[in-house]
Design a protein around this motif. Structure first.
Motif, PDB file in Angstrom:
ATOM      1  N   PHE A   1      -4.332   6.381   4.382  1.00 18.18           N
ATOM      2  CA  PHE A   1      -4.267   5.416   3.291  1.00 18.18           C
ATOM      3  C   PHE A   1      -4.481   6.121   1.957  1.00 18.18           C
ATOM      4  CE2 PHE A   1      -4.969   1.627   0.903  1.00 18.18           C
ATOM      5  CZ  PHE A   1      -6.085   1.853   0.096  1.00 18.18           C
ATOM      6  N   VAL A   2      -3.727   5.696   0.942  1.00 21.63           N
ATOM      7  CA  VAL A   2      -3.893   6.240  -0.398  1.00 21.63           C
ATOM      8  C   VAL A   2      -4.360   5.157  -1.373  1.00 21.63           C
ATOM      9  CG1 VAL A   2      -2.727   7.308  -2.376  1.00 21.63           C
ATOM     10  CG2 VAL A   2      -2.145   8.025  -0.041  1.00 21.63           C
ATOM     11  N   ALA A   3      -3.617   4.055  -1.427  1.00 21.68           N
ATOM     12  CA  ALA A   3      -3.946   3.007  -2.394  1.00 21.68           C
ATOM     13  C   ALA A   3      -3.297   1.694  -1.965  1.00 21.68           C
ATOM     14  CB  ALA A   3      -3.476   3.381  -3.797  1.00 21.68           C
ATOM     15  N   SER A   4      -3.863   0.587  -2.435  1.00 29.21           N
ATOM     16  CA  SER A   4      -3.286  -0.721  -2.153  1.00 29.21           C
ATOM     17  C   SER A   4      -3.436  -1.619  -3.366  1.00 29.21           C
ATOM     18  CB  SER A   4      -3.937  -1.359  -0.925  1.00 29.21           C
ATOM     19  OG  SER A   4      -5.306  -1.621  -1.178  1.00 29.21           O
ATOM     20  N   ILE A   5      -2.594  -2.650  -3.392  1.00 18.29           N
ATOM     21  CA  ILE A   5      -2.619  -3.613  -4.495  1.00 18.29           C
ATOM     22  C   ILE A   5      -2.233  -4.978  -3.961  1.00 18.29           C
ATOM     23  CG2 ILE A   5      -0.236  -3.062  -5.153  1.00 18.29           C
ATOM     24  CD1 ILE A   5      -1.124  -3.515  -8.096  1.00 18.29           C
ATOM     25  N   ASN A   6      -2.959  -6.008  -4.385  1.00 24.23           N
ATOM     26  CA  ASN A   6      -2.638  -7.341  -3.906  1.00 24.23           C
ATOM     27  C   ASN A   6      -1.469  -7.912  -4.696  1.00 24.23           C
ATOM     28  OD1 ASN A   6      -3.862  -7.993  -6.329  1.00 24.23           O
ATOM     29  ND2 ASN A   6      -5.103  -9.655  -5.491  1.00 24.23           N
ATOM     30  N   TRP A   7      -1.060  -9.111  -4.326  1.00 20.34           N
ATOM     31  CA  TRP A   7       0.158  -9.684  -4.901  1.00 20.34           C
ATOM     32  C   TRP A   7       0.071  -9.815  -6.427  1.00 20.34           C
ATOM     33  CZ3 TRP A   7       5.039 -10.565  -4.214  1.00 20.34           C
ATOM     34  CH2 TRP A   7       5.697 -11.527  -4.982  1.00 20.34           C
TER      35      TRP A   7
ATOM     36  N   GLY B   1       0.804  -1.213   0.000  1.00 13.27           N
ATOM     37  CA  GLY B   1       0.000   0.000   0.000  1.00 13.27           C
ATOM     38  C   GLY B   1       0.835   1.259   0.000  1.00 13.27           C
ATOM     39  N   TRP B   2       0.230   2.323  -0.468  1.00 14.60           N
ATOM     40  CA  TRP B   2       0.810   3.662  -0.369  1.00 14.60           C
ATOM     41  C   TRP B   2      -0.004   4.444   0.662  1.00 14.60           C
ATOM     42  CZ3 TRP B   2       5.235   5.535  -2.319  1.00 14.60           C
ATOM     43  CH2 TRP B   2       5.845   4.854  -3.378  1.00 14.60           C
TER      44      TRP B   2
END
Length: 120
Positions: free
Chosen positions: A49-55, A37-38
């Motif tokens: 929190f700004v953004a997240s991404i899974n694997w 995450g950013w």
């Protein structure tokens, strides 16, 4: 322990773009399979929190304030996560950090971050 190093920040005019990078080094196996995450922290404010991404990169999430303007991506072969920021606004001014995320919570140590300053 894995080390995360953020880069790509700078000074940009409103409406401009920046691309942030978060490179992992050291025990990179510890982020295998992890969501990344950013986050950002503006002066005098809490980190948010700004953004997240899974694997796999197949699932992403964004704060309402950046939806449609920011795009998170990752290159697992390079152990790097990116944040493409377009249509920047002065309110995006903050230090940006990346971290591993578990159940929506950042769980790693915070690195130095990268400063983003958007002038009006």
């Amino acid at each position: 322990q894995v080390q995360l190093v953020e880069s790509g920040g700078g000074l940009v005019q409103a409406g401009g773009s920046l691309r942030l990078s978060c490179a992992a080094s050291g025990r990179t196996f510890s982020i295998f399979g992890m969501t990344m995450g950013w986050f950002r922290q503006a002066p005098g404010k809490e980190r948010e929190f700004v953004a997240s991404i899974n694997w796999s990169g197949g699932s992403t999430g964004y704060a309402d304030s950046v939806k449609g303007r920011f795009t998170i991506s990752r290159d697992n072969a390079k152990n790097t996560v990116y944040l493409q920021m377009n249509s920047l606004k002065p309110e995006d001014t903050a230090v940006y950090y990346c971290n591993t995320v578990l159940h929506g919570t950042p769980i790693g140590s915070w690195a130095q971050g990268t400063q983003v300053t958007v002038s009006s």
